[in-house]
Design a protein around this motif. Sequence first.
Motif, short mmCIF file in Angstrom:
data_model
loop_
_atom_site.label_atom_id
_atom_site.label_comp_id
_atom_site.label_asym_id
_atom_site.label_seq_id
_atom_site.Cartn_x
_atom_site.Cartn_y
_atom_site.Cartn_z
N ARG A 79 0.77 -1.22 0.09
CA ARG A 79 -0.13 -0.11 -0.14
C ARG A 79 0.95 1.33 0.01
O ARG A 79 0.56 2.10 -0.67
N HIS A 82 1.99 1.34 -3.74
CA HIS A 82 1.07 1.37 -4.70
C HIS A 82 -0.21 2.52 -4.29
O HIS A 82 -1.05 2.84 -5.49
N ASP A 84 -3.51 4.17 -3.23
CA ASP A 84 -5.07 3.56 -3.12
C ASP A 84 -5.41 2.89 -4.51
O ASP A 84 -6.37 2.75 -4.54
N ARG A 85 -4.43 2.74 -5.27
CA ARG A 85 -4.74 2.37 -6.76
C ARG A 85 -4.98 0.73 -6.42
O ARG A 85 -4.20 0.12 -5.55
N ASP A 86 -5.75 0.41 -7.34
CA ASP A 86 -5.94 -0.92 -7.46
C ASP A 86 -4.58 -1.62 -8.03
O ASP A 86 -4.25 -1.29 -8.82
N HIS A 87 -4.13 -2.85 -7.33
CA HIS A 87 -2.84 -3.31 -7.80
C HIS A 87 -3.11 -4.70 -7.53
O HIS A 87 -3.55 -5.17 -6.41
N ALA A 91 -4.41 -7.08 -3.99
CA ALA A 91 -5.41 -8.16 -4.01
C ALA A 91 -4.95 -9.45 -3.52
O ALA A 91 -5.57 -9.92 -2.83
#
Length: 101
Positions: A79, A82, A84-87, A91
């Motif tokens: 976190r 990256h 708050d982006r979806d990564h 996941a």
Amino acid sequence: HPDIAATLHALGQVSQEAGDLKQAKQLLDESLRIERSLHGDRDHPDIAAILHALGQVSQKAGDLKQAKQHFDESLRMERSLHGDRDHPDIAATLDQLGTVS
């Protein structure tokens, strides 16, 4: 050297897949030690990946408390890297955390 750390990481994952969890942990611990000596206290994707792999080894060994600690540290680092982006790394770690919490 980063190449040695990467090779140890790969060998650790192979050992895990072969079911040799003790060997996998030793290899991953050494890989983590090298990466931390290279990067210090800075967050780095290679360190996060090794922590994730150590979480998987701990989980397979039945040490869910240790697995959760590794996954938590990996997630914090991912976190940080990256945001708050979806990564996919975030996941994957969230998925693993769901299996040990």
